[in-house]
Motif scaffolding. Structure first.
Motif, PDB file in Angstrom:
ATOM      1  N   VAL A 157       0.817  -1.218   0.000  1.00  0.00           N
ATOM      2  CA  VAL A 157       0.000   0.000   0.000  1.00  0.00           C
ATOM      3  C   VAL A 157       0.851   1.267   0.000  1.00  0.00           C
ATOM      4  O   VAL A 157       0.368   2.343  -0.367  1.00  0.00           O
ATOM      5  CB  VAL A 157      -0.980   0.016   1.195  1.00  0.00           C
ATOM      6  N   HIS A 158       2.118   1.179   0.390  1.00  0.00           N
ATOM      7  CA  HIS A 158       2.963   2.375   0.414  1.00  0.00           C
ATOM      8  C   HIS A 158       3.962   2.431  -0.752  1.00  0.00           C
ATOM      9  O   HIS A 158       4.884   3.244  -0.745  1.00  0.00           O
ATOM     10  CB  HIS A 158       3.722   2.455   1.746  1.00  0.00           C
ATOM     11  N   LYS A 247      -1.868  16.642  -9.935  1.00  0.00           N
ATOM     12  CA  LYS A 247      -1.549  17.906  -9.261  1.00  0.00           C
ATOM     13  C   LYS A 247      -0.176  17.866  -8.587  1.00  0.00           C
ATOM     14  O   LYS A 247       0.199  18.805  -7.892  1.00  0.00           O
ATOM     15  CB  LYS A 247      -2.620  18.231  -8.214  1.00  0.00           C
ATOM     16  N   GLY A 248       0.558  16.788  -8.805  1.00  0.00           N
ATOM     17  CA  GLY A 248       1.899  16.698  -8.237  1.00  0.00           C
ATOM     18  C   GLY A 248       1.934  16.236  -6.792  1.00  0.00           C
ATOM     19  O   GLY A 248       2.978  16.321  -6.138  1.00  0.00           O
ATOM     20  N   ILE A 249       0.830  15.740  -6.294  1.00  0.00           N
ATOM     21  CA  ILE A 249       0.766  15.233  -4.920  1.00  0.00           C
ATOM     22  C   ILE A 249       1.026  13.727  -4.966  1.00  0.00           C
ATOM     23  O   ILE A 249       0.329  12.992  -5.675  1.00  0.00           O
ATOM     24  CB  ILE A 249      -0.609  15.510  -4.292  1.00  0.00           C
ATOM     25  N   ILE A 250       2.023  13.267  -4.234  1.00  0.00           N
ATOM     26  CA  ILE A 250       2.332  11.844  -4.180  1.00  0.00           C
ATOM     27  C   ILE A 250       2.061  11.344  -2.761  1.00  0.00           C
ATOM     28  O   ILE A 250       2.907  11.474  -1.866  1.00  0.00           O
ATOM     29  CB  ILE A 250       3.798  11.551  -4.571  1.00  0.00           C
ATOM     30  N   PRO A 251       0.878  10.792  -2.539  1.00  0.00           N
ATOM     31  CA  PRO A 251       0.579  10.261  -1.202  1.00  0.00           C
ATOM     32  C   PRO A 251       1.476   9.074  -0.873  1.00  0.00           C
ATOM     33  O   PRO A 251       1.997   8.394  -1.768  1.00  0.00           O
ATOM     34  CB  PRO A 251      -0.886   9.818  -1.317  1.00  0.00           C
ATOM     35  N   ALA A 252       1.630   8.793   0.419  1.00  0.00           N
ATOM     36  CA  ALA A 252       2.344   7.584   0.825  1.00  0.00           C
ATOM     37  C   ALA A 252       1.560   6.354   0.391  1.00  0.00           C
ATOM     38  O   ALA A 252       2.132   5.332   0.018  1.00  0.00           O
ATOM     39  CB  ALA A 252       2.547   7.582   2.336  1.00  0.00           C
ATOM     40  N   GLY A 253       0.241   6.464   0.416  1.00  0.00           N
ATOM     41  CA  GLY A 253      -0.625   5.392  -0.055  1.00  0.00           C
ATOM     42  C   GLY A 253      -1.926   5.975  -0.547  1.00  0.00           C
ATOM     43  O   GLY A 253      -2.425   6.963   0.009  1.00  0.00           O
ATOM     44  N   ALA A 372     -15.157  -8.324  -6.474  1.00  0.00           N
ATOM     45  CA  ALA A 372     -14.883  -7.280  -5.483  1.00  0.00           C
ATOM     46  C   ALA A 372     -13.548  -6.646  -5.851  1.00  0.00           C
ATOM     47  O   ALA A 372     -12.563  -7.354  -6.059  1.00  0.00           O
ATOM     48  CB  ALA A 372     -14.830  -7.860  -4.081  1.00  0.00           C
ATOM     49  N   ASN A 373     -13.507  -5.328  -5.948  1.00  0.00           N
ATOM     50  CA  ASN A 373     -12.298  -4.630  -6.381  1.00  0.00           C
ATOM     51  C   ASN A 373     -11.573  -3.990  -5.206  1.00  0.00           C
ATOM     52  O   ASN A 373     -12.131  -3.187  -4.467  1.00  0.00           O
ATOM     53  CB  ASN A 373     -12.653  -3.550  -7.411  1.00  0.00           C
ATOM     54  N   VAL A 374     -10.304  -4.377  -5.056  1.00  0.00           N
ATOM     55  CA  VAL A 374      -9.422  -3.842  -4.022  1.00  0.00           C
ATOM     56  C   VAL A 374      -8.098  -3.576  -4.707  1.00  0.00           C
ATOM     57  O   VAL A 374      -7.538  -4.483  -5.311  1.00  0.00           O
ATOM     58  CB  VAL A 374      -9.183  -4.866  -2.897  1.00  0.00           C
ATOM     59  N   PHE A 375      -7.591  -2.344  -4.637  1.00  0.00           N
ATOM     60  CA  PHE A 375      -6.341  -2.139  -5.377  1.00  0.00           C
ATOM     61  C   PHE A 375      -5.588  -0.891  -4.956  1.00  0.00           C
ATOM     62  O   PHE A 375      -6.101  -0.007  -4.271  1.00  0.00           O
ATOM     63  CB  PHE A 375      -6.587  -2.120  -6.880  1.00  0.00           C
ATOM     64  N   HIS A 376      -4.322  -0.883  -5.405  1.00  0.00           N
ATOM     65  CA  HIS A 376      -3.438   0.260  -5.190  1.00  0.00           C
ATOM     66  C   HIS A 376      -3.759   1.287  -6.276  1.00  0.00           C
ATOM     67  O   HIS A 376      -3.109   1.345  -7.319  1.00  0.00           O
ATOM     68  CB  HIS A 376      -1.985  -0.179  -5.279  1.00  0.00           C
ATOM     69  N   ALA A 377      -4.765   2.099  -6.009  1.00  0.00           N
ATOM     70  CA  ALA A 377      -5.277   2.996  -7.042  1.00  0.00           C
ATOM     71  C   ALA A 377      -4.236   4.006  -7.496  1.00  0.00           C
ATOM     72  O   ALA A 377      -4.194   4.394  -8.665  1.00  0.00           O
ATOM     73  CB  ALA A 377      -6.524   3.720  -6.522  1.00  0.00           C
ATOM     74  N   GLY A 378      -3.373   4.456  -6.574  1.00  0.00           N
ATOM     75  CA  GLY A 378      -2.416   5.504  -6.905  1.00  0.00           C
ATOM     76  C   GLY A 378      -1.474   5.131  -8.026  1.00  0.00           C
ATOM     77  O   GLY A 378      -1.076   5.989  -8.820  1.00  0.00           O
ATOM     78  N   ASP A 379      -1.080   3.850  -8.106  1.00  0.00           N
ATOM     79  CA  ASP A 379      -0.198   3.449  -9.201  1.00  0.00           C
ATOM     80  C   ASP A 379      -0.899   2.538 -10.199  1.00  0.00           C
ATOM     81  O   ASP A 379      -0.253   1.876 -11.011  1.00  0.00           O
ATOM     82  CB  ASP A 379       1.088   2.794  -8.669  1.00  0.00           C
ATOM     83  N   GLY A 380      -2.225   2.507 -10.155  1.00  0.00           N
ATOM     84  CA  GLY A 380      -2.981   1.779 -11.169  1.00  0.00           C
ATOM     85  C   GLY A 380      -2.893   0.271 -11.064  1.00  0.00           C
ATOM     86  O   GLY A 380      -3.183  -0.446 -12.021  1.00  0.00           O
ATOM     87  N   ASN A 381      -2.516  -0.255  -9.894  1.00  0.00           N
ATOM     88  CA  ASN A 381      -2.367  -1.703  -9.716  1.00  0.00           C
ATOM     89  C   ASN A 381      -3.687  -2.294  -9.211  1.00  0.00           C
ATOM     90  O   ASN A 381      -4.061  -2.110  -8.061  1.00  0.00           O
ATOM     91  CB  ASN A 381      -1.225  -1.975  -8.743  1.00  0.00           C
ATOM     92  N   LEU A 382      -4.385  -2.987 -10.101  1.00  0.00           N
ATOM     93  CA  LEU A 382      -5.708  -3.540  -9.802  1.00  0.00           C
ATOM     94  C   LEU A 382      -5.612  -4.910  -9.151  1.00  0.00           C
ATOM     95  O   LEU A 382      -4.763  -5.727  -9.517  1.00  0.00           O
ATOM     96  CB  LEU A 382      -6.521  -3.684 -11.090  1.00  0.00           C
ATOM     97  N   HIS A 383      -6.526  -5.180  -8.218  1.00  0.00           N
ATOM     98  CA  HIS A 383      -6.653  -6.522  -7.641  1.00  0.00           C
ATOM     99  C   HIS A 383      -8.132  -6.922  -7.613  1.00  0.00           C
ATOM    100  O   HIS A 383      -8.747  -7.017  -6.547  1.00  0.00           O
ATOM    101  CB  HIS A 383      -6.092  -6.574  -6.224  1.00  0.00           C
ATOM    102  N   PRO A 384      -8.734  -7.172  -8.783  1.00  0.00           N
ATOM    103  CA  PRO A 384     -10.112  -7.671  -8.774  1.00  0.00           C
ATOM    104  C   PRO A 384     -10.160  -9.081  -8.180  1.00  0.00           C
ATOM    105  O   PRO A 384      -9.335  -9.931  -8.527  1.00  0.00           O
ATOM    106  CB  PRO A 384     -10.490  -7.700 -10.262  1.00  0.00           C
TER     107      PRO A 384
END
Length: 489
Positions: A157-158, A247-253, A372-384
């Motif tokens: 997640v990070h 917008k140039g914001i890079i969250p930790a997760g 059910a969709n669970v994923f690392h949305a920030g880097d586009g990594n899907l886990h359907p």
């Protein structure tokens, strides 16, 4: 007539000269726990499982297997989800579970030297009192081992801000199929020659066996804040993710869960998720107090622009931990609402998030299987997570076709068939969609350079060209592949 039993008997005799009796498992009841990894739909029993405790033992085992042409599948904690540790029926499983020492912690240079069987979470726990942590944090971090993380280039997640395994290791020691010990990488800023550390990371045990890892340690940030936003439309949540990053914001997760996933997680963990929302985003921001305050305000404004309902900011460290606990427990939580599920792993450009989620919903209707969709949305990594019942004839195969369609869609929009789970046994056919003949030839050439007899984790990660041709994913001219004079593997 000579049978194949002779080399196997010789193997057992020579293994007994290398290892104590309790480190060699051959009885069926002892082999069954190793018959699969986290992809339990596929199972094979190996000839034997060996449990060495020293690098020298690993070298001798591999040399013996190389001499006798016996396949070797290295195994860590067995938490992988792509069948990467699926045994070879004619080979051995080399377990690294007893390599579990943290050998050195260097607070000046911010690194730790660990054996491959050390659990991911154990590294952060060992340095927590020093104000440090190990950044990659897969959902299975309580159990998965660092050697397996290197083999699969795991994330977590990070990983959006802190990177994957490849970005957080400095050096590895690897045993080759010839039993040689290689030191790849170092603790300096650069290394002359080819970047073999990057090549080995994510190579799924097909090029060498990792016996030691030098990992980076990261200083804990001064301030951490977690926001949870709920959405009535999944597409709005997807668009909000793309807007935050643009917008140039890079969250930790930056994680996303749809309604089936968040309901299951809430029922399991009681994290405080709004169960009537169609999607939620969890956004963690860290840095100095001023930086985080500014980013919380900017992210909140972006979420509102994209029709977020309630934006909740965690008030305590315990609440932050609870919000993340729900996300990290999503996989086992979904297991409570379906007899079986098939966890996919694909990556797409963030701008296509809303489109891909809609298409996954369309596939769900076509195949009459829930998702059910669970994923690392920030880097586009899907886990359907495709829901099915293996007791119903044909449902596993239908779930696999559903998954293959998702991966083909990921490729179509400019993405990849995997983000962190690896290819293993599961995605061999999808590799034929991702890559063409020229790329696959290069992969096979690299494999042959390290392992000419294909004894290390054979049949994984890289499909044969003929397999791709038979699937119709590669053109065959007059019954032959192009350049038929070239050797095929």
């Amino acid at each position: 007539m000579k049978t194949s039993a002779a080399p196997h008997n010789l193997l057992f005799q020579q293994l007994a000269d290398i290892l104590p009796q309790d480190a060699i498992l051959t009885a069926k009841e002892d082999l069954h726990p190793y018959e699969c990894d986290g992809l339990t739909a596929y199972r094979h029993l190996p000839l034997a499982v060996v449990l060495p405790t020293t690098t020298e033992q690993v070298q001798l085992i591999v040399k013996t297997c190389s001499r006798l042409k016996i396949p070797v599948v290295a195994r860590g904690a067995g938490t992988g989800l792509s069948g990467g540790a699926l045994p070879h029926e004619g080979g051995i499983v080399l377990s690294l579970a007893r390599f579990k020492q943290i050998m050195e912690i260097d607070t000046v240079n911010l690194h730790a030297r660990v054996q491959p069987g050390v659990r991911n979470l154990a590294i952060s726990q060992a340095v927590d009192h020093l104000g440090l942590f190990y950044a990659p944090d897969p959902s299975s971090q309580i159990a998965c081992s660092i050697g397996g993380n290197v083999a699969e280039n795991s994330g977590g997640v990070h990983c959006l801000k802190y990177g994957l395994t490849v970005h957080n290791i400095l050096e590895i020691k690897v045993v080759t199929i010839d039993g040689e010990l290689l030191i790849i990488g170092n603790d300096r800023l650069d290394t002359p020659g080819y970047d073999l550390l990057a090549l080995m990371t994510g190579s799924e045990g097909m090029l060498g066996i990792v016996v030691e890892v030098l990992v980076k340690l990261t200083v804990k940030p001064e301030t951490v804040q977690v926001l949870m936003a709920d959405f009535s439309e999944v597409a709005d949540a997807g668009d909000a993710v793309a807007a935050i990053i643009s917008k140039g914001i890079i969250p930790a997760g930056l994680e996303m869960m749809d309604n089936p996933a968040l309901r299951a997680a809430e029922d399991f963990i009681h994290a405080g998720y709004p169960i009537d929302a169609n999607a939620i985003l969890l956004c963690e921001l860290d840095g100095t107090e001023d930086e985080v305050s500014e980013q919380v305000a900017r992210v909140s404004a972006i979420l509102k622009e994209h029709h977020a309902g309630t934006i909740h900011i965690a008030k305590t460290a315990a609440e932050r931990a609870r919000l993340w606990a729900g996300r990290k427990a999503a996989f086992p939580a979904v297991g409570r609402i379906s007899p079986d599920y098939y966890c996919m792993d694909g990556t797409i450009p963030r701008k296509h998030l809303a489109h891909v989620l809609q298409k996954i919903n369309d596939f769900s209707q076509t195949y009459a299987l829930g998702v059910a969709n669970v994923f690392h949305a920030g880097d586009g990594n899907l886990h359907p997570l495709i829901l099915y019942d293996a007791n119903r004839p044909g449902e596993l195969e239908k779930a696999e076709r559903f998954g293959a369609d998702i991966l083909a869609l990921c490729v179509k929009v400019g993405g990849s068939i995997t983000g962190e789970h690896g290819v293993g046994h599961e995605k061999l056919d999808s590799m034929c969609v991702q890559f063409g003949e020229a790329e696959l030839e290069v992969f096979h050439a690299v494999k042959r350079a390290f392992d000419p007899d294909e004894l290390l984790n054979p049949g994984k990660a890289v499909p044969t060209l003929h397999r791709c041709a038979e699937l119709g994913a590669m053109h065959v001219h007059h019954g032959q592949l192009s350049h038929p004079e070239l050797p095929r593997f």
